[in-house]
Design a protein around this motif. Structure first.
Motif, PDB file in Angstrom:
ATOM      1  N   VAL A 111       9.396 -52.258 -12.178  1.00  0.00           N
ATOM      2  CA  VAL A 111       9.458 -50.769 -12.494  1.00  0.00           C
ATOM      3  C   VAL A 111       9.173 -50.263 -14.055  1.00  0.00           C
ATOM      4  O   VAL A 111       8.654 -49.346 -14.002  1.00  0.00           O
ATOM      5  CB  VAL A 111      11.186 -50.658 -12.129  1.00  0.00           C
ATOM      6  N   LEU A 114       5.305 -50.017 -13.759  1.00  0.00           N
ATOM      7  CA  LEU A 114       5.162 -48.818 -13.159  1.00  0.00           C
ATOM      8  C   LEU A 114       5.095 -47.440 -13.812  1.00  0.00           C
ATOM      9  O   LEU A 114       4.352 -46.504 -13.886  1.00  0.00           O
ATOM     10  CB  LEU A 114       5.942 -48.623 -11.795  1.00  0.00           C
ATOM     11  N   ASP A 115       6.149 -47.523 -14.697  1.00  0.00           N
ATOM     12  CA  ASP A 115       6.500 -46.433 -15.643  1.00  0.00           C
ATOM     13  C   ASP A 115       5.489 -46.185 -16.851  1.00  0.00           C
ATOM     14  O   ASP A 115       4.906 -45.119 -17.187  1.00  0.00           O
ATOM     15  CB  ASP A 115       7.828 -46.296 -16.417  1.00  0.00           C
ATOM     16  N   HIS A 118       1.832 -44.373 -15.857  1.00  0.00           N
ATOM     17  CA  HIS A 118       1.546 -43.133 -15.718  1.00  0.00           C
ATOM     18  C   HIS A 118       0.545 -42.700 -16.396  1.00  0.00           C
ATOM     19  O   HIS A 118       0.098 -43.044 -17.615  1.00  0.00           O
ATOM     20  CB  HIS A 118       2.858 -42.320 -16.033  1.00  0.00           C
ATOM     21  N   GLN A 144      15.960 -52.248  -4.937  1.00  0.00           N
ATOM     22  CA  GLN A 144      14.759 -51.144  -5.224  1.00  0.00           C
ATOM     23  C   GLN A 144      13.430 -51.794  -4.743  1.00  0.00           C
ATOM     24  O   GLN A 144      12.368 -50.990  -5.076  1.00  0.00           O
ATOM     25  CB  GLN A 144      14.541 -51.212  -6.764  1.00  0.00           C
ATOM     26  N   SER A 147      11.580 -48.898  -3.026  1.00  0.00           N
ATOM     27  CA  SER A 147      10.858 -47.581  -3.864  1.00  0.00           C
ATOM     28  C   SER A 147       9.870 -48.427  -4.488  1.00  0.00           C
ATOM     29  O   SER A 147       8.936 -47.794  -4.839  1.00  0.00           O
ATOM     30  CB  SER A 147      11.980 -47.359  -4.355  1.00  0.00           C
ATOM     31  N   ILE A 148       9.922 -49.739  -5.017  1.00  0.00           N
ATOM     32  CA  ILE A 148       8.821 -50.302  -5.678  1.00  0.00           C
ATOM     33  C   ILE A 148       7.594 -50.296  -4.870  1.00  0.00           C
ATOM     34  O   ILE A 148       6.559 -50.030  -5.238  1.00  0.00           O
ATOM     35  CB  ILE A 148       9.113 -51.383  -6.302  1.00  0.00           C
ATOM     36  N   SER A 150       6.830 -48.452  -2.359  1.00  0.00           N
ATOM     37  CA  SER A 150       6.313 -47.018  -2.126  1.00  0.00           C
ATOM     38  C   SER A 150       5.686 -46.717  -3.540  1.00  0.00           C
ATOM     39  O   SER A 150       4.743 -45.656  -3.324  1.00  0.00           O
ATOM     40  CB  SER A 150       7.636 -46.039  -2.030  1.00  0.00           C
ATOM     41  N   GLY A 151       6.259 -46.672  -4.689  1.00  0.00           N
ATOM     42  CA  GLY A 151       5.665 -46.529  -5.867  1.00  0.00           C
ATOM     43  C   GLY A 151       4.191 -47.117  -6.031  1.00  0.00           C
ATOM     44  O   GLY A 151       3.369 -46.503  -6.636  1.00  0.00           O
ATOM     45  N   ASN A 154       1.771 -45.273  -3.423  1.00  0.00           N
ATOM     46  CA  ASN A 154       1.583 -43.669  -3.794  1.00  0.00           C
ATOM     47  C   ASN A 154       0.646 -43.699  -5.135  1.00  0.00           C
ATOM     48  O   ASN A 154      -0.159 -42.649  -5.229  1.00  0.00           O
ATOM     49  CB  ASN A 154       3.162 -42.942  -4.138  1.00  0.00           C
ATOM     50  N   GLN A 155       0.850 -44.544  -6.151  1.00  0.00           N
ATOM     51  CA  GLN A 155       0.054 -44.393  -7.299  1.00  0.00           C
ATOM     52  C   GLN A 155      -1.334 -45.271  -7.085  1.00  0.00           C
ATOM     53  O   GLN A 155      -1.959 -45.414  -8.069  1.00  0.00           O
ATOM     54  CB  GLN A 155       0.869 -44.983  -8.655  1.00  0.00           C
TER      55      GLN A 155
END
Length: 730
Positions: A111, A114-115, A118, A144, A147-148, A150-151, A154-155
């Motif tokens: 996570v 991922l941050d 950006h 999580q 959500s991970i 999906s992240g 999506n990115q």
């Protein structure tokens, strides 16, 4: 204003917890550090690489990340935010020292990564990737996971997991739902034991982590590979592949047909970068070059710039090259162009005539339909007629013209013209080698089978349809460049240590592929007794002579002319330099030229032939001593000429003999022709040299003069008193 496009954004997530550092020898942690250093080195040496790399550590005793709050995202530290790789980052990773026995959550570390990926302000990454290195020995929370995933989707972030040997529960290893591997296959082939990197059984936590990361990799279409698979690939440096700028011009045929074309470099010799105009600490700094010249004396006296003139060294002589000479240099003064000079059969342009340092792919100018149709017609026509176009290429104004050939290249996916430079006359080196025909005739069937078995054993073509060919140029790296980058890295990290020898993986680049070694070793021994070789020792000069030998021994040595002594003698000092065949010593000149460096056999034979004809023209048909001496010299020349041609190339000799026969016949020199016939100096037959097409009957018929004068009826026997008058008339 659109955002600025950056290179690829990469974040390496490294486990530094106590579990990966436990051990005294090679640990998971040391292998992971080596892997990261190799990744960073590849980014530094990649040509024009603008990728930005960040490093996240989990399992640290401290916490340093933007998402940490309360008990969330603890024991996770950002070592480096994404930025262009430099040597400082490599040093940080090399000198990274972690203490304590903390454990971090690898999912929380993902996570944080991922941050970090950006897009920066007013910019965007061209691609994103996360590289996870852990053995999954620490505890984790999977709340999580969704959500991970999906992240990542999506990115559009690629996920690569390096380190663990993931077990495959399917015996066949062909499940298409398994994660991809570094070698391009799905899943991990073969069933492995549930054993950790340190030889101990894997814990339930590790097995659960591996199962979870496998599911994540499958969903995001990532890859999983072990250190054994990743490190060998990361050890090699690869230049970033980038297409060349199009070279736009027109292809003109004659004065009326001009086709707009674009050329792109397909193959060019790679060179080691010089970095003469680069300054590592400040890319915006202006680089100014300063050059001074100094005398080669004790004080290295500087020479003023106005007293320096360029020059070239011609042998031992320095030839100045002034500004006036520069103005007299040849310049084309022609804009860029590619002009067709003519067409010829492809067989007239052999591979040995291809030169230059690049291969150009020529296609029609983008967006020009008429040019595409015209180029396609030329390509199809050249291919159908098996011909190539001979062209003149001028890269740009004031560049010298280069001759080249355009070859048609047609595949199922595209068609184009391939331009390769051709040499000029001064670029070609003429070598003539003796024919191997007579040697091949001596080979037995067993000899040929032994050579065939060696060739078959070392066949590089793939054995299976899904295999790649060994030593294919697209997959073979240049060991010179690989060693250069290794040495440069070592010099920066260990500036005081000596330069290391080439690494094992560099030395193995151009070794015999492993699958060919056993068949080669089995086939090679049978060749040794059939084709014995011996080392030829180079004869030394007087350096090895016994300086303390007696005068009697020295005189005995000098008395033996055939003992192989190559020491300098008086004759060597006075011997003239042979540059061409002369009428004074034609045989000696002919042999000396053949023993010279890179002899042109056809040219030397032509010179000897001219000398022989000059000697023949001096014959007047009489039988005096001078004519006899000339005939003897002609016979000696033809004997040497024929002997050398039998071993090298019979064509020059046979061609000359046809011309000589016409000369002899026109001058009615029957006595000379009888001498040639009796000395066996006729045409070289195919039995003597396989390259000759002359048969025995043709050679025998050649020795008969075609234009023989009709025989007159026998004249009455002259009387004794008329003998002197008769001899005078003769």
């Amino acid at each position: 204003m659109p955002p600025r496009v950056l290179g690829e954004g990469i974040v390496v997530v490294l486990d530094v917890g106590g579990g990966v550092r436990a051990g005294t020898s090679t640990t998971f942690y040391t292998q992971a550090k080596k892997c990261i250093v190799n990744i960073l080195q590849r980014k530094i040496f990649a040509d024009k690489c603008r990728d930005e790399v960040g490093v996240v550590l989990f399992g640290t005793s401290q916490t340093n990340n933007d998402l940490a709050s309360g008990d969330q995202y603890q024991n996770i530290s950002v070592l480096q935010r994404p930025k262009v790789v430099d040597w400082n980052l490599i040093n940080e990773v090399e000198e990274l020292s972690v203490t304590g026995n903390c454990s971090g959550d690898w999912l929380d570390a993902l996570v944080v990564a991922l941050d970090l990926l950006h897009d920066p302000q007013n910019a965007r990454f061209s691609g994103r990737k996360i590289v996870l290195m852990t053995d999954f020995s620490g505890e984790f929370s999977d709340d999580q996971t969704t959500s991970i995933i999906s992240g990542l989707k999506n990115q559009d972030i690629d996920l690569s997991v390096i380190g663990p040997d993931i077990d495959d529960d399917d015996d066949d290893g062909d499940d298409p739902d398994q994660p991809g591997t570094s070698n391009g296959t799905n899943g991990v082939v073969g069933k492995r034991a549930a054993q950790n990197w340190n030889g101990k059984p894997k814990t339930p936590i590790q097995l659960a982590g591996e199962a979870l990361v496998t599911r994540m990799v499958v969903e995001v279409k990532g890859i999983i590979c072990s250190f054994d698979e990743a490190i060998p690939q990361l050890l090699c440096f690869e230049k970033r592949t980038a297409g060349s700028a199009p070279w736009n011009t027109v292809l003109d045929i004659g004065g009326n047909l001009e086709i707009p074309i674009s050329g792109r470099i397909k193959v060019r010799r790679a060179t080691i970068p010089t970095w003469k105009t680069h300054y590592a600490h400040d890319e915006a700094a202006v680089i100014q070059k300063e050059m001074t010249y100094h005398r080669h004396d004790d004080h290295h006296t500087e020479v003023p710039q106005e007293e320096v003139i360029p020059g070239y060294k011609y042998g031992t002589t320095l030839v100045p090259f002034s500004d006036v000479d520069k103005d007299m240099k040849y310049k084309s003064n022609h804009p860029r162009c590619l002009s067709v000079l003519g067409f010829t059969k492809a067989a007239n342009v052999p591979f040995s005539r291809l030169s230059g340092d690049q291969v150009l792919v020529v296609v029609a100018r983008e967006g020009d339909e008429a040019a595409a149709v015209a180029i396609s017609a030329i390509i199809q026509g050249l291919a159908e007629m098996d011909m190539v176009a001979i062209t003149r290429r001028i890269y740009n104004k004031n560049y010298n013209p280069v001759m080249g050939a355009l070859f048609p290249d047609i595949t199922k996916d595209y068609e184009c013209l391939v331009w390769v430079a051709l040499p000029f006359q001064e670029d070609i080196r003429m070598y003539t080698f003796p024919s191997l025909e007579r040697t091949l005739q001596k080979l037995t069937e067993e000899d040929k089978k032994a050579v065939d078995s060696l060739i078959t054993a070392m066949d590089l073509t793939p054995q299976e349809d899904d295999e790649d060919e060994e030593l294919e140029p697209l997959a073979v790296l240049n060991p010179h460049m690989q060693h250069f980058f290794n040495v440069l890295t070592h010099r920066y990290i260990q500036p005081q240590d000596p330069i290391p020898a080439p690494a094992t993986h560099v030395m193995s680049i151009l070794e015999t592929p492993e699958r060919l070694r056993s068949p080669r070793d089995a086939a090679a021994p049978s060749l040794a007794p059939r084709f014995p070789t011996k080392r030829v020792a180079k004869k030394t000069k007087k350096d090895n002579e016994n300086l303390f030998a007696s005068s009697e021994e020295s005189s005995n040595k000098k008395a033996r002319p055939d003992d192989g002594d190559e020491s300098m003698t008086t004759d060597d000092l006075t011997r003239r330099l042979v540059t061409h065949v002369t009428t004074a010593t034609p045989v000696q000149d002919f042999i000396a030229l053949l023993k010279g460096e890179a002899p042109n056999f056809n040219l030397i034979c032509s010179q000897l032939g001219d000398v022989i004809k000059q000697l023949v023209e001096r014959l007047d048909g009489s039988s005096d001593a001078s004519n006899a001496a000339i005939m003897t010299k002609v016979a000696d020349c033809l004997t040497t000429f024929r002997q050398e041609s039998c071993g090298i190339d019979p064509a020059p000799y046979n061609k000359f003999m046809v011309s000589l026969k016409e000369t002899v016949s026109s001058m009615s020199l029957r006595s000379l022709w009888d001498c040639i016939r009796d000395g066996g100096l006729g045409l070289i037959k195919s039995e003597e040299n396989g390259r000759s097409s002359i048969g025995s009957e043709e050679a025998d018929a050649f020795l008969q003069l075609d234009q023989e004068a009709p025989q007159a009826p026998p004249s009455p026997q002259p009387q004794e008193d008329d003998m002197e008058d008769l001899l005078d008339e003769m």
